[in-house]
Design a protein around this motif. Structure first.
Motif, PDB file in Angstrom:
ATOM      1  N   MET A   1      11.586 -13.539   3.611  1.00 23.51           N
ATOM      2  CA  MET A   1      11.373 -14.266   2.374  1.00 23.51           C
ATOM      3  C   MET A   1      11.195 -13.254   1.248  1.00 23.51           C
ATOM      4  O   MET A   1      10.301 -12.424   1.301  1.00 23.51           O
ATOM      5  CB  MET A   1      10.158 -15.156   2.506  1.00 23.51           C
ATOM      6  N   LEU A   2      12.008 -13.394   0.278  1.00 27.46           N
ATOM      7  CA  LEU A   2      11.994 -12.418  -0.801  1.00 27.46           C
ATOM      8  C   LEU A   2      11.003 -12.755  -1.910  1.00 27.46           C
ATOM      9  O   LEU A   2      10.889 -12.021  -2.874  1.00 27.46           O
ATOM     10  CB  LEU A   2      13.405 -12.290  -1.381  1.00 27.46           C
ATOM     11  N   GLN A   3      10.265 -13.847  -1.785  1.00 26.80           N
ATOM     12  CA  GLN A   3       9.330 -14.196  -2.846  1.00 26.80           C
ATOM     13  C   GLN A   3       7.900 -13.757  -2.535  1.00 26.80           C
ATOM     14  O   GLN A   3       6.977 -14.132  -3.230  1.00 26.80           O
ATOM     15  CB  GLN A   3       9.368 -15.712  -3.103  1.00 26.80           C
ATOM     16  N   ARG A   4       7.711 -12.944  -1.529  1.00 28.73           N
ATOM     17  CA  ARG A   4       6.376 -12.488  -1.177  1.00 28.73           C
ATOM     18  C   ARG A   4       5.940 -11.339  -2.091  1.00 28.73           C
ATOM     19  O   ARG A   4       6.757 -10.654  -2.693  1.00 28.73           O
ATOM     20  CB  ARG A   4       6.343 -12.037   0.285  1.00 28.73           C
ATOM     21  N   ILE A   5       4.636 -11.103  -2.148  1.00 29.91           N
ATOM     22  CA  ILE A   5       4.089 -10.101  -3.062  1.00 29.91           C
ATOM     23  C   ILE A   5       4.469  -8.691  -2.630  1.00 29.91           C
ATOM     24  O   ILE A   5       4.689  -7.808  -3.469  1.00 29.91           O
ATOM     25  CB  ILE A   5       2.559 -10.263  -3.203  1.00 29.91           C
ATOM     26  N   GLN A   6       4.617  -8.456  -1.309  1.00 31.81           N
ATOM     27  CA  GLN A   6       4.998  -7.112  -0.878  1.00 31.81           C
ATOM     28  C   GLN A   6       6.410  -6.771  -1.314  1.00 31.81           C
ATOM     29  O   GLN A   6       6.731  -5.597  -1.515  1.00 31.81           O
ATOM     30  CB  GLN A   6       4.820  -6.918   0.625  1.00 31.81           C
ATOM     31  N   THR A   7       7.251  -7.778  -1.508  1.00 29.28           N
ATOM     32  CA  THR A   7       8.590  -7.527  -2.030  1.00 29.28           C
ATOM     33  C   THR A   7       8.511  -6.989  -3.447  1.00 29.28           C
ATOM     34  O   THR A   7       9.235  -6.063  -3.808  1.00 29.28           O
ATOM     35  CB  THR A   7       9.420  -8.824  -1.989  1.00 29.28           C
ATOM     36  N   VAL A   8       7.612  -7.526  -4.237  1.00 21.78           N
ATOM     37  CA  VAL A   8       7.424  -7.047  -5.610  1.00 21.78           C
ATOM     38  C   VAL A   8       6.942  -5.598  -5.583  1.00 21.78           C
ATOM     39  O   VAL A   8       7.459  -4.752  -6.327  1.00 21.78           O
ATOM     40  CB  VAL A   8       6.422  -7.948  -6.377  1.00 21.78           C
ATOM     41  N   TYR A   9       5.983  -5.308  -4.706  1.00 19.03           N
ATOM     42  CA  TYR A   9       5.475  -3.933  -4.610  1.00 19.03           C
ATOM     43  C   TYR A   9       6.566  -2.960  -4.158  1.00 19.03           C
ATOM     44  O   TYR A   9       6.681  -1.857  -4.684  1.00 19.03           O
ATOM     45  CB  TYR A   9       4.297  -3.853  -3.641  1.00 19.03           C
ATOM     46  N   LEU A  10       7.366  -3.376  -3.190  1.00 13.97           N
ATOM     47  CA  LEU A  10       8.420  -2.494  -2.685  1.00 13.97           C
ATOM     48  C   LEU A  10       9.520  -2.270  -3.712  1.00 13.97           C
ATOM     49  O   LEU A  10      10.041  -1.163  -3.851  1.00 13.97           O
ATOM     50  CB  LEU A  10       8.991  -3.060  -1.385  1.00 13.97           C
ATOM     51  N   LEU A  55      13.833  -0.144  -0.416  1.00 14.95           N
ATOM     52  CA  LEU A  55      14.814  -1.235  -0.477  1.00 14.95           C
ATOM     53  C   LEU A  55      15.185  -1.740   0.911  1.00 14.95           C
ATOM     54  O   LEU A  55      15.409  -2.945   1.090  1.00 14.95           O
ATOM     55  CB  LEU A  55      16.057  -0.784  -1.234  1.00 14.95           C
ATOM     56  N   ILE A  56      15.243  -0.856   1.897  1.00 14.31           N
ATOM     57  CA  ILE A  56      15.498  -1.299   3.266  1.00 14.31           C
ATOM     58  C   ILE A  56      14.339  -2.165   3.748  1.00 14.31           C
ATOM     59  O   ILE A  56      14.549  -3.194   4.400  1.00 14.31           O
ATOM     60  CB  ILE A  56      15.720  -0.087   4.193  1.00 14.31           C
ATOM     61  N   SER A  57      13.125  -1.778   3.400  1.00 13.58           N
ATOM     62  CA  SER A  57      11.942  -2.538   3.815  1.00 13.58           C
ATOM     63  C   SER A  57      11.921  -3.936   3.209  1.00 13.58           C
ATOM     64  O   SER A  57      11.404  -4.868   3.828  1.00 13.58           O
ATOM     65  CB  SER A  57      10.666  -1.806   3.427  1.00 13.58           C
ATOM     66  N   VAL A  58      12.475  -4.080   2.020  1.00 16.78           N
ATOM     67  CA  VAL A  58      12.509  -5.401   1.384  1.00 16.78           C
ATOM     68  C   VAL A  58      13.295  -6.383   2.239  1.00 16.78           C
ATOM     69  O   VAL A  58      12.898  -7.541   2.417  1.00 16.78           O
ATOM     70  CB  VAL A  58      13.125  -5.306  -0.037  1.00 16.78           C
ATOM     71  N   PHE A  59      14.403  -5.930   2.809  1.00 18.35           N
ATOM     72  CA  PHE A  59      15.273  -6.839   3.552  1.00 18.35           C
ATOM     73  C   PHE A  59      14.934  -6.939   5.034  1.00 18.35           C
ATOM     74  O   PHE A  59      15.631  -7.615   5.782  1.00 18.35           O
ATOM     75  CB  PHE A  59      16.734  -6.417   3.351  1.00 18.35           C
ATOM     76  N   ALA A 118       1.588  -2.834  -0.593  1.00 17.16           N
ATOM     77  CA  ALA A 118       2.623  -3.573   0.137  1.00 17.16           C
ATOM     78  C   ALA A 118       2.280  -3.641   1.622  1.00 17.16           C
ATOM     79  O   ALA A 118       2.425  -4.700   2.250  1.00 17.16           O
ATOM     80  CB  ALA A 118       3.983  -2.914  -0.066  1.00 17.16           C
ATOM     81  N   ASN A 119       1.815  -2.532   2.192  1.00 12.19           N
ATOM     82  CA  ASN A 119       1.459  -2.536   3.608  1.00 12.19           C
ATOM     83  C   ASN A 119       0.274  -3.447   3.893  1.00 12.19           C
ATOM     84  O   ASN A 119       0.209  -4.065   4.946  1.00 12.19           O
ATOM     85  CB  ASN A 119       1.185  -1.119   4.097  1.00 12.19           C
ATOM     86  N   LYS A 120      -0.671  -3.528   2.961  1.00 13.89           N
ATOM     87  CA  LYS A 120      -1.792  -4.461   3.137  1.00 13.89           C
ATOM     88  C   LYS A 120      -1.291  -5.899   3.165  1.00 13.89           C
ATOM     89  O   LYS A 120      -1.740  -6.708   3.977  1.00 13.89           O
ATOM     90  CB  LYS A 120      -2.806  -4.298   2.001  1.00 13.89           C
TER      91      LYS A 120
END
Length: 136
Positions: A1-10, A55-59, A118-120
């Protein structure tokens, strides 16, 4: 899911590592000429490697454990980059390559903070999924 907060951080980490680092000088040489990352292949590779890992971590949102491990590797990469900057700035014997520190030297610190946040969030999601699986 790309709408999570860790996506924003990454994504912010990728933007800071790849974009901002190209335009902010990391120091001044003995002739007061600004030193940029794009002129140093080693630094360019490290910053772009950090951006690519982010960017790899986002996907990889379906594999949270691998996403977490890549975040840790990225933090380690940024610590190495920070260590290189500290080494260059502290080995000033007379007037060497990096004479003064620039604002670009704190980019790895900003990346580390964003990656830790992001890791948290990834860990929080993993714990939530584990707690839901226990109820079944």
């Amino acid at each position: 899911m790309l709408q999570r907060i860790q996506t924003v951080y990454l994504i912010l980490t990728a933007v800071v590592s790849a974009g901002v680092s190209m335009y902010l000088p990391y120091g001044l040489d003995k002739n007061a000429v600004a030193l940029y990352v794009k002129t140093e292949p080693f630094l360019l590779g490290m910053f772009l490697g950090s951006a690519v890992l982010s960017l790899i971590s986002v996907f990889l949102f379906k594999n949270r454990k691998l996403q977490f491990v890549l975040g840790r590797i990225n933090i380690l990469l940024n610590f190495i980059l920070l260590g290189v900057f500290v080494y260059w700035s502290l080995t000033v014997s007379g007037e060497t390559y990096v004479s003064e520190k620039g604002i670009g030297m704190i980019i790895p610190v900003i990346s580390i903070v964003l990656l830790v946040m992001a890791n948290k969030a990834i860990k929080k999601d993993e714990n939530l999924v584990k707690s839901v699986d226990r109820l079944r």
